[in-house]
Motif scaffolding. Structure first.
Motif, mmCIF file in Angstrom:
data_model
loop_
_atom_site.group_PDB
_atom_site.id
_atom_site.type_symbol
_atom_site.label_atom_id
_atom_site.label_comp_id
_atom_site.label_asym_id
_atom_site.label_seq_id
_atom_site.Cartn_x
_atom_site.Cartn_y
_atom_site.Cartn_z
ATOM 1 N N GLU A 84 108.658 -19.370 26.416
ATOM 2 C CA GLU A 84 110.053 -20.004 25.935
ATOM 3 C C GLU A 84 110.918 -18.539 25.234
ATOM 4 O O GLU A 84 111.632 -18.844 24.835
ATOM 5 C CB GLU A 84 110.381 -21.383 26.139
ATOM 6 N N ASN A 85 109.625 -18.266 24.478
ATOM 7 C CA ASN A 85 110.403 -17.724 23.115
ATOM 8 C C ASN A 85 110.249 -16.008 23.637
ATOM 9 O O ASN A 85 111.016 -15.307 23.182
ATOM 10 C CB ASN A 85 109.351 -17.767 22.191
ATOM 11 N N MET A 86 110.532 -15.968 25.245
ATOM 12 C CA MET A 86 110.855 -14.200 24.477
ATOM 13 C C MET A 86 111.787 -14.162 25.409
ATOM 14 O O MET A 86 112.451 -14.789 25.775
ATOM 15 C CB MET A 86 109.259 -13.779 26.609
ATOM 16 N N ARG A 87 112.076 -12.356 25.261
ATOM 17 C CA ARG A 87 113.673 -12.592 25.660
ATOM 18 C C ARG A 87 113.745 -11.383 26.830
ATOM 19 O O ARG A 87 112.691 -11.094 27.383
ATOM 20 C CB ARG A 87 114.604 -12.183 24.952
ATOM 21 N N GLU A 88 114.524 -11.639 27.795
ATOM 22 C CA GLU A 88 114.550 -10.477 28.576
ATOM 23 C C GLU A 88 115.274 -9.431 28.788
ATOM 24 O O GLU A 88 116.197 -9.193 27.477
ATOM 25 C CB GLU A 88 115.375 -11.434 30.090
ATOM 26 N N VAL A 89 114.068 -8.427 28.858
ATOM 27 C CA VAL A 89 114.826 -7.219 28.629
ATOM 28 C C VAL A 89 115.691 -6.418 29.572
ATOM 29 O O VAL A 89 114.801 -6.106 31.263
ATOM 30 C CB VAL A 89 113.355 -6.164 27.771
ATOM 31 N N PHE A 90 116.625 -5.842 30.216
ATOM 32 C CA PHE A 90 117.313 -5.150 31.536
ATOM 33 C C PHE A 90 117.018 -3.280 31.305
ATOM 34 O O PHE A 90 117.387 -2.868 30.162
ATOM 35 C CB PHE A 90 118.613 -5.125 31.367
#
Length: 91
Positions: A84-90
């Motif tokens: 839940e602490n990971m961010r999404e990278v595009f």
């Protein structure tokens, strides 16, 4: 100009001096590299065999270095990230 004697700080030899005092140059090279100059230009270096071998022997790969390390059996505590602490990278 007379022959010079090698001090701890001084390690440059003019070619004629190096030829005249070759055994002294060789003895000094056991401690640190001796630089030979020709017409004031650094031209050659006399190294101890130990220093020479360090230069010509192939270096280890990173894998070999880690494998031969005295710390190879050291266990590391790695912190695990919570999903839940990971961010999404595009991309």
């Amino acid at each position: 100009m007379g022959l010079k004697t090698l001090s701890k700080k001084d390690r440059n030899w003019q070619l004629q001096e190096a030829k005249a005092m070759f055994s002294e140059v060789i003895k000094a090279a056991a401690e640190k590299p001796q630089i030979i100059t020709v017409r004031g230009k650094e031209t050659a270096v006399i190294l101890s065999i130990t220093e020479y071998k360090k230069l010509v022997n192939p270096r280890q790969t990173l894998f070999e270095f880690i494998q031969n390390s005295p710390l190879q059996d050291l266990e590391l505590e790695l912190l695990h990230r919570q999903p839940e602490n990971m961010r999404e990278v595009f991309l």
